[in-house]
Design an enzyme around this catalytic site. Structure first.
Site, PDB file in Angstrom:
ATOM      1  N   VAL A  81       0.859  -1.181   0.000  1.00 30.44           N
ATOM      2  CA  VAL A  81       0.000   0.000   0.000  1.00 30.44           C
ATOM      3  C   VAL A  81       0.893   1.229   0.000  1.00 30.44           C
ATOM      4  O   VAL A  81       1.796   1.348   0.835  1.00 30.44           O
ATOM      5  CB  VAL A  81      -0.941   0.021   1.219  1.00 30.44           C
ATOM      6  CG1 VAL A  81      -1.686   1.349   1.295  1.00 30.44           C
ATOM      7  CG2 VAL A  81      -1.936  -1.126   1.145  1.00 30.44           C
ATOM      8  N   LYS A  84       1.466   7.291   1.448  1.00 30.77           N
ATOM      9  CA  LYS A  84       0.630   8.492   1.588  1.00 30.77           C
ATOM     10  C   LYS A  84      -0.844   8.121   1.572  1.00 30.77           C
ATOM     11  O   LYS A  84      -1.640   8.683   2.329  1.00 30.77           O
ATOM     12  CB  LYS A  84       0.931   9.507   0.482  1.00 30.77           C
ATOM     13  CG  LYS A  84       0.120  10.793   0.636  1.00 30.77           C
ATOM     14  CD  LYS A  84       0.525  11.857  -0.347  1.00 30.77           C
ATOM     15  CE  LYS A  84      -0.289  13.126  -0.150  1.00 30.77           C
ATOM     16  NZ  LYS A  84       0.124  14.207  -1.083  1.00 30.77           N
ATOM     17  N   CYS A 188      12.692   7.983  -1.619  1.00 32.53           N
ATOM     18  CA  CYS A 188      11.365   7.595  -2.084  1.00 32.53           C
ATOM     19  C   CYS A 188      11.374   7.449  -3.597  1.00 32.53           C
ATOM     20  O   CYS A 188      11.935   8.291  -4.318  1.00 32.53           O
ATOM     21  CB  CYS A 188      10.337   8.632  -1.650  1.00 32.53           C
ATOM     22  SG  CYS A 188       8.688   8.363  -2.357  1.00 32.53           S
ATOM     23  N   ASP A 195      14.772   8.542   2.860  1.00 31.85           N
ATOM     24  CA  ASP A 195      14.251   7.559   3.814  1.00 31.85           C
ATOM     25  C   ASP A 195      15.438   7.032   4.612  1.00 31.85           C
ATOM     26  O   ASP A 195      16.376   6.471   4.035  1.00 31.85           O
ATOM     27  CB  ASP A 195      13.567   6.391   3.084  1.00 31.85           C
ATOM     28  CG  ASP A 195      12.311   6.825   2.337  1.00 31.85           C
ATOM     29  OD1 ASP A 195      11.586   7.687   2.863  1.00 31.85           O
ATOM     30  OD2 ASP A 195      12.075   6.305   1.226  1.00 31.85           O
TER      31      ASP A 195
END
Length: 281
Positions: A81, A84, A188, A195
């Site tokens: 998923v 955001k 990202c 990250d």
């Protein structure tokens, strides 16, 4: 097929404060796995451990409730998923009234399971656990166990993935080791934002050159990939280059948007690590 560039990641998005499971945006794992040479049946087990720190809803009388959610998504699911969308989905609980905490838990389990298993011949479950505010002080902080590679005084010159840095003493006496580093960084896939994470490599087999492993982990520094994909890349590169008989890779990434994502991959059946945050998380 959903792709990262079609998601709301890196784009303005309206804040929706009424429960809306359609906000969840699944992205297939298959494309990136093909890029890593992973066939239909991956050579690993494991899960993605999510922690959601910004979850709130209303009681039937309108009083807010807050909780921490621990979510466990098996790596066998066809989808991840997009983070955001996960945050937007959690925000949609904010001004919605639910009869009980159990109802919230049931909605989370059903909605996330539908998204991550979408497209599978048969859907299975996921794990969701809610920590109420009165139990927040029981949440632990603990660093990853193992020998810290960051003690090594090495020179680094590669900042995009370089598997050739990984070597092992093939033909010598095998060892069992747990090695950790706090120097993991990637970006990202969509926004290019950093990250930050810590990683643990647990293996048995030919002894891995520690300096080479640390240089390899540093080589991910400017690489654009989602957390789950980075961990699978690390697993596959070590597996190919060092030929361990057993291997487990676990990364804990610092939170963004009230979420942390912590993928775990193992070559053999192994209990999932407890979802305990590190100091930086």
């Amino acid at each position: 097929m959903n792709t990262p560039d079609q998601s709301l990641l890196g784009k303005p998005a309206p804040y929706r404060d009424q429960y809306d499971p359609s906000l969840l945006y699944p992205i297939p794992r298959a494309d990136k796995r093909r890029e890593l040479g992973i066939a239909a049946q991956p050579p690993f087990f494991g899960a993605d451990l999510w922690t959601a720190y910004e979850l709130s809803w209303l009681t039937p009388r309108g009083k807010p409730v807050v909780a921490i959610a621990h979510v466990t998504v098996p790596c066998e699911t066809p989808n991840i998923v997009e983070s955001k969308s996960f945050k937007l989905y959690l925000n949609s609980f904010t001004n919605s009234r639910f009869a009980s905490t159990d109802e919230v838990l049931a909605r989370l389990r059903a909605d996330i399971a539908e998204a991550v298993w979408r497209g599978a011949p048969a859907a299975a479950g996921i794990g969701v656990r809610l920590v109420p505010s009165e139990l927040f002080d029981r949440e632990q902080v603990h660093e990853l166990d193992g020998m810290n590679l960051d003690r090594l005084d090495i020179e680094c010159s590669h900042y995009t993935p370089e598997p050739s840095l990984l070597t092992a003493a093939v033909g010598e006496q095998p060892v069992e080791e747990v090695l950790v580093s706090n120097l993991l960084k990637s970006n990202c896939l969509v926004t290019g934002q950093p990250d930050w994470g810590s990683v643990q490599v647990r293996y048995a087999g030919p002894q891995i050159d520690q300096g080479g492993l640390l240089r390899y982990l540093v080589s991910l520094r400017n690489h654009n990939e989602f957390h789950e994909q980075c961990v699978e890349r690390i697993f596959m590169d070590i597996r190919r280059q060092c030929r361990p008989t057993r291997l487990a890779v676990y990364a804990r990434y610092t939170r963004r948007g009230g979420l942390d994502i912590n993928p775990f991959r193992t070559s053999h059946p192994l209990a999932l690590p407890p979802n305990i945050r590190t100091a930086r998380q």
